[in-house]
Design an enzyme around this catalytic site. Structure first.
Site, mmCIF file in Angstrom:
data_model
loop_
_atom_site.group_PDB
_atom_site.id
_atom_site.type_symbol
_atom_site.label_atom_id
_atom_site.label_comp_id
_atom_site.label_asym_id
_atom_site.label_seq_id
_atom_site.Cartn_x
_atom_site.Cartn_y
_atom_site.Cartn_z
ATOM 1 C CG ASP A 60 9.880 9.852 2.958
ATOM 2 O OD1 ASP A 60 10.123 9.349 1.848
ATOM 3 O OD2 ASP A 60 10.080 9.257 4.028
ATOM 4 C CB SER A 61 6.725 6.771 1.999
ATOM 5 O OG SER A 61 8.033 6.417 2.413
ATOM 6 C CB CYS A 97 9.574 9.530 -1.151
ATOM 7 S SG CYS A 97 9.012 7.825 -1.396
ATOM 8 C CD GLU A 124 8.923 4.773 8.208
ATOM 9 O OE1 GLU A 124 8.215 5.203 9.135
ATOM 10 O OE2 GLU A 124 9.319 5.502 7.277
ATOM 11 C CB CYS A 164 15.617 4.144 -0.165
ATOM 12 S SG CYS A 164 14.234 4.142 1.005
ATOM 13 C CG HIS A 181 13.102 5.070 4.864
ATOM 14 N ND1 HIS A 181 12.370 5.621 3.850
ATOM 15 C CD2 HIS A 181 12.257 4.965 5.932
ATOM 16 C CE1 HIS A 181 11.120 5.824 4.271
ATOM 17 N NE2 HIS A 181 11.032 5.442 5.527
#
Lengths: 277, 277
Positions: free
Chosen positions: A11-12, A74, A153, A185, A187
């Site tokens: 993932d990013s 991601c 994040e 996403c 996240h």
């Protein structure tokens, strides 16, 4: 037949940990090697060519661990780099977009499906394409939510700032007639409670993470590639950026699962990526 | 890449139509060839060797239609004949047991999962084996419900006789602490409302049909075998027994889906199987 090689998940940043958590829960015998590109997060606003290059670099790194499957956890990277990675790998490569699309098609009654994601994901049209490829009758409403990834994040899941950002981002979407909303996403599942509060009880939220874990299970089992029942897996985690923040979020998010399983905080060897832990 | 060949779906009778309905809904571009062995239903009480033979006969028949995938939409046949059929077919062959097991593992919070099915399915232990193969921590409570299939094959979905039979059959299971119940027979979704009434709102019912359709989607898409978006599929239905009852139940059950799609009521050529329609 048993295949003890790990599942590589990338993932990013920390978003892919939502997939990791579901894989640990649904497939507790499987060993995971995770890479979060926290030094270069977020991928959402980056040009496609750059995301392709980063994804390729991480896959080249993870291939050293001899994974039996590669999971691009991601959405942005799935949208622009899945085909590229598939073409250069011998093992199955799966993304997170089709699993989410399939879940939405299974759940929707009205045929009106919402999708939220990064600018990169929404601009690529990848969800709309996947949904319509499977079922052309689905009507899709999309909305980019660039404010969400930075909040996650930073570990900022449930503040008044987060609520305000979510309300602001979903205002247009709320006026539609959707009955299902794809959290497009990895996240976004960190923000599930806030998003549910804003969208109300009539809209079902679909986490790519849950569905992706189920599809990993389908592919490994139908191809005879599940791990043995007699070995406790040791997971490995890598990140490219500041290690302590990553470790804190990972331990908090994976808490329940991680206490039952040994974990190695790994030292990545790509370029000048800093050491974890 | 487009693959226009049909998906072959087979069952001991009308139960597999629950899978057909979900495939039509989730994958409306896909063409289906269905075979219901209504002359020899139910399979549940039959010896394994006999179910294997019947399944093999039907697959030999369906292979003539050059299917791109074979779906054993019968839990009893999946439990005893899936491996056999896989060994003799070049196309992907999927059953209904692992999809239901995966869904239960995804949904359960308590880790306590119930399974109901025919005597053949429950005696085989196939669900328990699948659940524990994926996640050894799952606790499984199983119950054979031999009364259910004859009720469904008679189209008797919601009578007081049906309610009494369901209450009687699920009495033991209700005393357990399960939070998810796998309807481990493709006939049982016809009885969903009654089963939900008896089990109460805290137990989530899992239909193999929905999950199996999603796994068909996963396999066809990841292997590049979806049908074209520009062709309206024409489905075909075969049964081995009394044709009118089958046609009535199929039309009633598939109603919403079937009005949008052309259907051929097919004439099977196996042995002396009677003509449909």
């Amino acid at each position: 037949m048993y295949v003890q090689r790990p599942i590589a998940i990338l993932d990013s940043g920390v978003g892919g940990l939502t997939v990791v958590k579901e894989v640990m829960r649904q497939l507790p015998l499987e060993r995971i090697i995770y890479f979060g590109d926290t030094a270069r997060t977020p991928y959402g606003p980056r040009p496609a060519a750059e995301v392709q290059q980063f994804t390729r670099e991480i896959v080249d790194y993870l291939i050293q661990f001899n994974p039996k499957m590669i999971v691009i956890a991601c959405n942005t990277a799935t949208a622009v780099a899945l085909d590229l990675i598939r073409d250069c790998c011998e093992v199955p490569v799966i993304g997170v977009i089709y699993p989410g699309a399939r879940a939405a098609i299974g759940l929707t009654q009205s045929g009106q499906v919402g999708v939220i994601g990064t600018e990169g994901t929404i601009q690529s049209g990848a969800y709309e394409q996947a949904l319509k490829r499977l079922n052309p009758h689905i009507h899709v409403l999309s909305q980019a939510c660039p404010a969400f990834v930075p909040l996650v994040e930073q570990g900022n899941f449930r503040s008044s700032e987060t609520l305000a950002a979510v309300e602001q981002s979903l205002r247009t979407l709320k006026q539609g007639q959707i009955d299902s909303l794809i959290l497009g996403c990895t996240h976004y599942p960190f923000l599930t409670e806030t998003i549910a509060e804003v969208m109300g009880p009539d809209v079902r939220l679909i986490s790519s993470a849950d569905e992706t874990a189920r599809e990993i299970s389908t592919i490994l089992q139908t191809q005879g590639m599940l791990a043995s029942q007699n070995i406790v897996p040791i997971h490995q985690f890598c990140c490219s950026g500041e290690a302590q923040m990553f470790k804190t979020i990972a331990q908090q998010w994976l808490n329940e699962e991680i206490v039952q399983t040994p974990v190695v905080w790994h030292v990545p060897k790509i370029g000048t990526l800093p050491k974890i832990g």
